[in-house]
Structures are given as structure tokens and as C-alpha cells.
Design a protein around this motif. Sequence first.
Motif, PDB file in Angstrom:
ATOM      1  N   ALA A 251       0.854  -1.194   0.000  1.00 24.18           N
ATOM      2  CA  ALA A 251       0.000   0.000   0.000  1.00 24.18           C
ATOM      3  C   ALA A 251       0.885   1.237   0.000  1.00 24.18           C
ATOM      4  O   ALA A 251       2.032   1.193   0.452  1.00 24.18           O
ATOM      5  CB  ALA A 251      -0.939   0.006   1.211  1.00 24.18           C
ATOM      6  N   SER A 252       0.350   2.350  -0.513  1.00 26.11           N
ATOM      7  CA  SER A 252       1.131   3.585  -0.621  1.00 26.11           C
ATOM      8  C   SER A 252       0.450   4.736   0.097  1.00 26.11           C
ATOM      9  O   SER A 252      -0.769   4.738   0.302  1.00 26.11           O
ATOM     10  CB  SER A 252       1.346   3.947  -2.098  1.00 26.11           C
ATOM     11  OG  SER A 252       2.020   2.924  -2.784  1.00 26.11           O
ATOM     12  N   TYR A 253       1.279   5.727   0.460  1.00 32.01           N
ATOM     13  CA  TYR A 253       0.754   6.914   1.152  1.00 32.01           C
ATOM     14  C   TYR A 253       1.626   8.113   0.791  1.00 32.01           C
ATOM     15  O   TYR A 253       2.848   7.983   0.672  1.00 32.01           O
ATOM     16  CB  TYR A 253       0.760   6.697   2.669  1.00 32.01           C
ATOM     17  CG  TYR A 253       0.268   7.887   3.461  1.00 32.01           C
ATOM     18  CD1 TYR A 253      -1.090   8.185   3.531  1.00 32.01           C
ATOM     19  CD2 TYR A 253       1.166   8.723   4.132  1.00 32.01           C
ATOM     20  CE1 TYR A 253      -1.556   9.277   4.240  1.00 32.01           C
ATOM     21  CE2 TYR A 253       0.711   9.810   4.855  1.00 32.01           C
ATOM     22  CZ  TYR A 253      -0.646  10.096   4.911  1.00 32.01           C
ATOM     23  OH  TYR A 253      -1.096  11.174   5.608  1.00 32.01           O
ATOM     24  N   GLU A 254       0.993   9.255   0.636  1.00 32.07           N
ATOM     25  CA  GLU A 254       1.733  10.473   0.305  1.00 32.07           C
ATOM     26  C   GLU A 254       1.931  11.323   1.557  1.00 32.07           C
ATOM     27  O   GLU A 254       0.970  11.710   2.214  1.00 32.07           O
ATOM     28  CB  GLU A 254       0.984  11.292  -0.758  1.00 32.07           C
ATOM     29  CG  GLU A 254       1.758  12.535  -1.187  1.00 32.07           C
ATOM     30  CD  GLU A 254       1.018  13.354  -2.238  1.00 32.07           C
ATOM     31  OE1 GLU A 254       1.661  14.206  -2.882  1.00 32.07           O
ATOM     32  OE2 GLU A 254      -0.208  13.139  -2.395  1.00 32.07           O
ATOM     33  N   TRP A 260       5.393  10.259  -2.345  1.00 30.73           N
ATOM     34  CA  TRP A 260       4.729   8.978  -2.112  1.00 30.73           C
ATOM     35  C   TRP A 260       5.709   7.926  -1.620  1.00 30.73           C
ATOM     36  O   TRP A 260       6.850   7.874  -2.063  1.00 30.73           O
ATOM     37  CB  TRP A 260       4.083   8.479  -3.412  1.00 30.73           C
ATOM     38  CG  TRP A 260       2.829   9.211  -3.757  1.00 30.73           C
ATOM     39  CD1 TRP A 260       2.700  10.337  -4.511  1.00 30.73           C
ATOM     40  CD2 TRP A 260       1.504   8.869  -3.341  1.00 30.73           C
ATOM     41  NE1 TRP A 260       1.398  10.733  -4.602  1.00 30.73           N
ATOM     42  CE2 TRP A 260       0.635   9.843  -3.899  1.00 30.73           C
ATOM     43  CE3 TRP A 260       0.964   7.848  -2.566  1.00 30.73           C
ATOM     44  CZ2 TRP A 260      -0.739   9.817  -3.698  1.00 30.73           C
ATOM     45  CZ3 TRP A 260      -0.405   7.821  -2.364  1.00 30.73           C
ATOM     46  CH2 TRP A 260      -1.246   8.790  -2.919  1.00 30.73           C
ATOM     47  N   PHE A 261       5.224   7.087  -0.698  1.00 36.05           N
ATOM     48  CA  PHE A 261       6.025   5.979  -0.185  1.00 36.05           C
ATOM     49  C   PHE A 261       5.169   4.716  -0.210  1.00 36.05           C
ATOM     50  O   PHE A 261       3.951   4.773   0.021  1.00 36.05           O
ATOM     51  CB  PHE A 261       6.493   6.240   1.252  1.00 36.05           C
ATOM     52  CG  PHE A 261       7.445   7.398   1.374  1.00 36.05           C
ATOM     53  CD1 PHE A 261       8.818   7.197   1.285  1.00 36.05           C
ATOM     54  CD2 PHE A 261       6.971   8.688   1.577  1.00 36.05           C
ATOM     55  CE1 PHE A 261       9.701   8.265   1.394  1.00 36.05           C
ATOM     56  CE2 PHE A 261       7.840   9.761   1.685  1.00 36.05           C
ATOM     57  CZ  PHE A 261       9.207   9.552   1.596  1.00 36.05           C
ATOM     58  N   THR A 262       5.824   3.599  -0.500  1.00 39.12           N
ATOM     59  CA  THR A 262       5.110   2.323  -0.556  1.00 39.12           C
ATOM     60  C   THR A 262       5.661   1.367   0.486  1.00 39.12           C
ATOM     61  O   THR A 262       6.884   1.183   0.591  1.00 39.12           O
ATOM     62  CB  THR A 262       5.259   1.678  -1.948  1.00 39.12           C
ATOM     63  OG1 THR A 262       4.694   2.557  -2.931  1.00 39.12           O
ATOM     64  CG2 THR A 262       4.532   0.342  -2.002  1.00 39.12           C
ATOM     65  N   LEU A 263       4.768   0.795   1.276  1.00 38.96           N
ATOM     66  CA  LEU A 263       5.152  -0.210   2.263  1.00 38.96           C
ATOM     67  C   LEU A 263       4.635  -1.571   1.815  1.00 38.96           C
ATOM     68  O   LEU A 263       3.567  -1.671   1.199  1.00 38.96           O
ATOM     69  CB  LEU A 263       4.577   0.119   3.644  1.00 38.96           C
ATOM     70  CG  LEU A 263       5.007   1.418   4.318  1.00 38.96           C
ATOM     71  CD1 LEU A 263       4.491   1.460   5.755  1.00 38.96           C
ATOM     72  CD2 LEU A 263       6.506   1.610   4.285  1.00 38.96           C
TER      73      LEU A 263
END
Length: 390
Positions: A251-254, A260-263
Motif C-alpha cells: 500500500a502507498s501513502y503520500e 509517495w512511499f510504498t510499504l
Amino acid sequence: MLWIYFLQNQQDPWDAVFFAETNLRSGFPLRTYPRQMQSFMHIYGERAQVPGAIIIDGGAGYCKFGWSKYDSPSGRSATFVEFGNIESPLYARLRHFFATIYSRMHLKSSTQPIIVSIPISHYEDTGAAKAFRSELEEAIYSALFGMKVPAVCAVSQATLALFSARRTSGILVNIGFHQTSVVPILHGKVMHKVGVVSVGVGAVKLTEYLREQLRQRNVHISSLYTVRSLKENLCYVALDYEAELRKETEASYEVASEGWFTLEQERFKTGEILFQPHIAGMHAMGLHQAVAHCIDHCRAAKITTDHTWFNTIVLAGGTACLPGLAERLNKELHDLLPPSISNGVRVISSPYGADSAWYGAKLVGNLSTFLYSWCITEESWSKSKRTLIW
């Protein structure tokens, strides 16, 4: 029914008002026997006359402050910044701390009563711990009355957090900044003799572990604020850790101004160290083991004929807001404890997370009986000190 309808349309949740006015009116220590309830009309009339109180809830990481009539804290700051020189005497540091908060709120200390949360620390039943608690309370009252505060209400942070979940008895699990504290509370009183269990895994450890996992994927983030934002918005606790490892969890979050970063598996591996600290190289018991340990102590103590007072486990603290945490802890406790015990255990989360103690103080500060059942004035404090000396 008319008064219930009226309360339902008030600013404060009506169930919070009902809980407070039926359980907290008598002040501390809380009554352990039923008392005659006054009419809602009389109670509301009294509540309308209560001036409210300034609330200062200082934790190991952040301090929340504001007026009890507000919906939420009006300000937050890093506690260690406000405490001044760490080498100064406790009284001087507290005086500096309170003066700074009043300055930030643009208020004179002599205008309103105050509610101060006593931090969750030094809760052992040893002589040294008792001496420190006594010294801390003495310093709090001395500093505030020295600043001409008209009345002071100092209550355990754990007790206030429990109140925010509409409970007066139970086990409060506070996942704090540096550590997690498992605190047994009966009728609003911390049971020091039963024992408070501390685990050296707190919010900072989870944030650092998430950053370390990202580094292993060559994702280097220098800002802890950014890592914390990812933890708060993407991480969760798996109900079944082994099963989660076989799932697609990306999942990603800005993060504002960062991008944006993806974990991936970091999303649930981060929270897993609460239950399996060894994953992050820590030698500590898991959260479920610490809570089970506390339950065993409560059962063995036999301090009341009511054997259900410790059945409710309340989660508090910012990390307690991780999705799935309550369900996982509930599952682990049912697997760890005998059915005769675990069947009655229920894990719930305070709806206020990191602000749990502040909202518990808000319930107390808006009580119809707040000024005469929860507060102490400088005159009565001085009298009680003279009585102890004599």
C-alpha cells in the motif's frame, strides 16, 4: 426521556456525561456503593455553573493542554523541551514547565483551577518508588500553588485514560512514547500492591524499526516525522502473523512535501514487535504475556470479592490506534489463558488514542461536582501537610 434527548444534542457525547455524573461525582476515592442519583435537571444546572478547568497532560513524549470546555486539546508540545534544564531540581523544572504552558495558552495561572495528569512511571510498590511519587506530587502542588493557581486536581494518567473509555476499574494498557505500561486499576485507584508491568517497547521503537526495515530495502528516510506518518497511516497488526506473510499487503501513502512511499510487509511487521519483540532484536516479553502476567497478579491478590474487575483491558496511547491491535491482543489472551479466565476477558480501545488521559480529565473538569469533590486548595493542602507532620 426529554433530558436524554437534550443530552444527545449537546456538544459532549451524552453517554460520556451520563458515565461521569453517575460514577465520578463523589470525587476520589470513588464510591464503591450505589448512591442516590439526582435529577438531570439539577445536575445540568450545576454543570452550567462549573467554570471548567485548564488541563495539562504531560507524557514522556508530548504534552497536551487546553480547557476542559474545548472539544479537544488546544495545543501540543514536546514535553522534554518544556522541562528546561534536566539538572535543575524537580520543583524548578515543573515550575518552568507549567509557566511555559500557561504562556502558550495566553492565560494567567490565577484565573482557573487546573487538572494535571501524574505520569505513568515509578508505579512499583517499593519504598523508592513511593518516595518518588510523594516527591512528585509535592513538587506539583508546590509549583502550582506558588503560581497562585486557585485549585488543583492531580490524578494518575492511567486513571484518566481509563475514564475516557467509560470505565472506573480494569487493566489500562498504555503504549507510551518509550515503553508500554500495564496498570491494574480498581475504582479509579492504581493497585500498586498488585503490580504494574512495564515492557520496554513503545512508539519510538516501532518507528525506529519501521525505518530500519525501509533501509533494508534501500529506502532511506532521515525524518522520523515522515516515518511516523507512514506508521500511523499504513501500518496495522495482523490477526495471524504467519498467514499474513503469505498475503499481498502493499500500500502507498503520500507524505506532504516528501512524496509517495510504498510499504509492503513492513505494514504488519512493525506492529508485530509488540507481540514478538525478538524480531527487532529486543529481549522483552510480548504485550499479551505482560497483560496475562498482570491478570494472574490480580487474581492472586484477591483484594475484592468481585473477581471481574480486571476483566476489561483498555488500550490507550497513539500506537493503540493501530488497526487490528485490540483483536489480536484479545485472540492471544484467549490462547494464553485458561478458558475459565479468558472467557470473561474483553479488550477494548479508548476512542481517543494518544489523547486518552486528556479526555478523561475533560470528563472530570466538567463534572457538576468538580470544584468541591475533586479539587484541593492551597489552604486545605497546607492543613493536610500540617496534619501529617503532627
